[in-house]
Scaffold this active site. Structure first.
Site, short mmCIF file in Angstrom:
data_model
loop_
_atom_site.label_atom_id
_atom_site.label_comp_id
_atom_site.label_asym_id
_atom_site.label_seq_id
_atom_site.Cartn_x
_atom_site.Cartn_y
_atom_site.Cartn_z
N LYS A 21 -3.34 -0.53 -8.71
CA LYS A 21 -1.39 -1.43 -7.50
C LYS A 21 -2.46 -1.98 -6.92
O LYS A 21 -2.53 -3.42 -6.60
CB LYS A 21 -0.81 0.11 -6.56
N ASN A 22 -3.88 -1.40 -6.13
CA ASN A 22 -4.46 -2.18 -4.85
C ASN A 22 -5.68 -3.53 -5.20
O ASN A 22 -5.71 -4.07 -4.87
CB ASN A 22 -5.10 -1.05 -4.59
N ARG A 62 2.00 -1.77 4.08
CA ARG A 62 1.26 -2.86 5.16
C ARG A 62 0.64 -4.00 4.64
O ARG A 62 0.07 -4.97 4.87
CB ARG A 62 0.16 -1.22 5.57
N CYS A 88 2.41 4.22 10.50
CA CYS A 88 2.91 4.71 8.80
C CYS A 88 1.81 5.94 9.59
O CYS A 88 1.57 6.39 10.04
CB CYS A 88 2.46 4.12 8.24
N ARG A 96 -3.69 3.06 11.86
CA ARG A 96 -4.02 1.47 11.18
C ARG A 96 -3.37 0.27 11.18
O ARG A 96 -2.92 -0.78 11.00
CB ARG A 96 -3.22 1.55 9.53
N PRO A 97 -4.59 -0.42 12.77
CA PRO A 97 -3.98 -1.59 12.91
C PRO A 97 -4.98 -2.47 12.27
O PRO A 97 -5.49 -2.60 10.52
CB PRO A 97 -5.76 -1.27 14.23
N VAL A 98 -4.89 -3.98 12.73
CA VAL A 98 -5.33 -5.25 11.24
C VAL A 98 -5.80 -5.94 12.37
O VAL A 98 -5.96 -7.34 12.49
CB VAL A 98 -3.71 -5.93 11.16
N ASP A 99 -6.08 -5.68 13.50
CA ASP A 99 -7.76 -6.43 14.72
C ASP A 99 -8.51 -7.23 13.65
O ASP A 99 -8.62 -8.16 13.91
CB ASP A 99 -7.43 -5.60 15.50
N ASP A 125 -7.99 7.90 -1.35
CA ASP A 125 -6.55 7.82 -1.85
C ASP A 125 -6.98 9.67 -2.99
O ASP A 125 -5.97 9.48 -3.36
CB ASP A 125 -6.69 6.78 -2.45
N ILE A 153 -11.77 8.42 6.91
CA ILE A 153 -11.06 6.56 6.83
C ILE A 153 -9.45 6.99 8.07
O ILE A 153 -9.37 5.81 8.54
CB ILE A 153 -10.75 6.54 5.02
N ARG A 162 5.50 3.97 -5.43
CA ARG A 162 5.32 3.38 -4.69
C ARG A 162 3.75 2.98 -5.67
O ARG A 162 3.56 1.94 -5.71
CB ARG A 162 5.08 3.63 -3.10
C1 UD1 Z 1 -6.89 0.13 1.70
C2 UD1 Z 1 -5.86 0.64 0.45
C3 UD1 Z 1 -5.74 2.16 0.41
C4 UD1 Z 1 -7.19 2.91 0.72
C5 UD1 Z 1 -7.96 2.37 1.69
C6 UD1 Z 1 -9.17 2.72 2.60
C7 UD1 Z 1 -4.91 -1.24 -0.41
C8 UD1 Z 1 -3.26 -2.05 -0.22
N1 UD1 Z 1 -4.66 -0.22 0.66
O1 UD1 Z 1 -5.98 -0.19 2.53
O2 UD1 Z 1 -4.58 2.59 -0.54
O3 UD1 Z 1 -6.22 4.51 1.64
O4 UD1 Z 1 -8.04 0.90 1.98
O5 UD1 Z 1 -9.58 2.84 0.63
O6 UD1 Z 1 -5.93 -1.49 -1.51
N2 UD1 Z 1 -9.29 -0.78 10.00
C9 UD1 Z 1 -8.77 -0.82 11.55
N3 UD1 Z 1 -8.57 -2.59 11.83
C10 UD1 Z 1 -7.93 -3.31 10.63
C11 UD1 Z 1 -8.10 -2.56 9.44
C12 UD1 Z 1 -8.33 -1.47 9.15
O7 UD1 Z 1 -9.43 -0.84 12.28
O8 UD1 Z 1 -8.30 -4.42 11.22
C13 UD1 Z 1 -8.89 0.84 9.80
C14 UD1 Z 1 -8.53 0.93 9.43
O9 UD1 Z 1 -7.33 1.91 10.49
C15 UD1 Z 1 -9.02 2.72 8.61
C16 UD1 Z 1 -10.73 1.77 7.79
O10 UD1 Z 1 -10.12 0.10 8.80
O11 UD1 Z 1 -9.84 3.69 9.43
C17 UD1 Z 1 -10.25 1.54 6.88
O12 UD1 Z 1 -8.65 1.03 6.17
P1 UD1 Z 1 -9.17 -0.07 5.27
O13 UD1 Z 1 -10.45 0.01 4.72
O14 UD1 Z 1 -8.64 -1.42 6.49
O15 UD1 Z 1 -7.29 0.16 4.42
P2 UD1 Z 1 -6.67 -1.00 3.34
O16 UD1 Z 1 -7.50 -2.16 3.20
O17 UD1 Z 1 -5.27 -0.81 4.95
#
Ligand code: UD1
Length: 428
Positions: free
Chosen positions: A22-23, A93, A117, A122-125, A315, A337, A407
């Site tokens: 899926k990912n 997300r 969630c 889980r920010p997107v900064d 995961d 994580i 999902r």
């Molecule tokens: C992806 C996977 C999810 C998995 C996760 C960690 C997909 C669709 N989802 O999620 O199944 O659990 O990787 O292996 O591939 N972070 C920030 N700012 C950001 C982005 C991330 O602070 O802009 C932090 C997150 O809160 C977290 C860490 O970075 O603590 C890693 O997250 P990230 O690798 O980005 O997870 P996803 O890509 O959302």
């Protein structure tokens, strides 16, 4: 609402196929936005998150058709909108993955902020920081990320390659930048990039579309942007096998004292997890395109700490916890994580598990006999852990809110039943 009714205990044995990840399929679908040409993708798993992404893309004008079982062909030659609305983004997300391709091809995008969630903030900064470094102007207004690239100035509506250093590896952040950089002007270097197999799979797809990418799978990825990318024909890209689904069925086999082989599973993508199974006392074997794990049911406690790939995957943390409820002694699980990813602990407790939470760690003491009870799934992988525990619980367990499980797992009840589980989908 759908629920699973699981009757235990059972011992699983046999073979199940691994589906596409899926990912890996989610960023692959988002890649369709990069080209007007049709993009054919094989082994796209029939799970709810994929349907959500297809719906999101359809709202932008991307047409899709199932041209063969497991094959989806997408055409983004008539884009009518560059917006990802809240209603879809809030359910998934990974919708954020459309931001990079939209910005790169159309110079603008409006994507709803994913928000919180169940498993944490889980920010997107980091995504936003990267696109700003590539020349986008980004504003967050009324719950939406509004990004655009100025049509006047050096970029003339195109993103510009840059060096992006992530302070911590982010999987979708790395993928979003790769998608955007493939159509940007000049070279983009991603440092401290995520090394997950899904990142390498996206790079393979982008290369098949004509992108120039090196280093995917390592900590440094270099992308040389192109003016245009092409579609791919049938059979050009097959989504990598799902390592988390593979690990889930192997854990189910070991937990039940059984013997499970996952066909198509890739042991090389599951190193840390398979090491943990071996340390627990399981026999693990693998060959070209299969992984097998077997156990007598007598398990040793194994401490794990989740980490970015190639570390132990977050995961598979919940599934490992289910396994450790049957290990002889106390095991410590550190979640590094996500900050709130132990929602399954209290539900496992309802089945009889002994789990004590200490900040970002969980201490599991076993073996505890489990007995069936109604439980509620809180997120995708937590649901899997509850189903696993239910397999060894005495009597009937009703796992509610299975939509979380749907999902990311295709036909889990059918796959488990083929291994000997007694599980049926019911309304509950
Ligand atoms: C992806 C996977 C999810 C998995 C996760 C960690 C997909 C669709 N989802 O999620 O199944 O659990 O990787 O292996 O591939 N972070 C920030 N700012 C950001 C982005 C991330 O602070 O802009 C932090 C997150 O809160 C977290 C860490 O970075 O603590 C890693 O997250 P990230 O690798 O980005 O997870 P996803 O890509 O959302």
């Amino acid at each position: 609402m759908d629920a699973f009714l699981v009757t235990g205990p059972v011992r699983l044995s046999g073979e199940v196929p691994a589906g596409g990840a899926k990912n890996a399929a989610l960023p692959a679908l988002a890649a369709s936005l990069l080209t007007p040409g049709p993009l054919a993708l094989d082994r796209v798993p029939p799970v709810a998150d994929i349907r959500t992404m297809l719906k999101l893309l359809a709202g932008m004008g991307v047409r899709h058709e199932a041209t063969a079982p497991d094959r989806v062909t997408l055409s983004a030659d008539r884009i009518v909108s560059t917006e990802a609305p809240y209603d879809l983004v809030r359910t998934m997300r990974a919708s954020i993955l459309v931001l990079g391709p939209l910005l790169a091809r159309f110079g603008e995008a409006r994507v709803s902020l994913p928000g919180g969630c169940a498993i944490g903030v889980r920010p997107v900064d980091l995504h936003i920081m990267a696109f700003e470094a590539m020349g986008a102007r980004v504003a967050v207004e009324k719950g939406y990320i509004h990004a655009h690239v100025s049509r006047v100035g050096p970029g003339r509506g195109r993103l510009t390659g840059a060096t992006i250093r992530f302070p911590q590896p982010t999987v979708t952040g790395t993928e979003n930048v790769m998608l955007a950089a493939a159509l940007a002007r000049g070279v983009t270097t991603i440092e401290n990039a995520a090394r997950e197999p899904e990142v390498a799979d996206l790079a393979a797809l982008l290369a098949a579309m004509g992108a120039r990418i090196e280093g995917a799978g390592s900590g440094t990825i270099v992308v040389e942007g192109r003016e245009e990318l092409e579609g791919t024909g049938a059979g050009a890209h097959t989504v990598v096998a799902d390592r988390i689904e593979t690990g889930t069925y192997l854990a189910a086999g070991v937990l039940t004292g059984g013997d499970v082989t996952v066909r198509g599973g890739r042991a090389e993508h599951l190193g840390a997890f398979l090491d943990a199974l071996r340390s627990a006392g399981a026999t693990v074997e693998a060959g070209d395109g299969w992984v097998r794990a077997a156990s007598t049911g007598r398990l040793r406690p194994v401490d794990v700490e989740t980490a970015p790939y190639p570390g132990f995957p977050t995961d598979l943390q919940a599934q490992h916890m289910a396994l450790m409820t049957q290990a002889d002694g106390t095991s410590r699980i550190d979640e590094r994580i996500f900050e709130n990813r132990f929602l399954h602990a209290s539900e496992l407790g309802r089945l009889g598990a002994q789990v004590r939470l200490e900040g970002h760690a969980a201490l599991v003491t076993g073996p505890t006999p489990l007995s069936g009870a109604p439980v509620t799934a809180s997120d995708l992988r937590a649901s899997a852990a509850l189903v696993l525990a239910a397999l060894v619980a005495e009597g009937e367990t009703l796992v509610r809110r299975i939509y979380h499980l749907d999902r990311g797992y295709a036909e889990m009840e059918r796959k488990l039943a083929s291994l000997g589980a007694r599980v049926v989908r019911v309304q509950g």
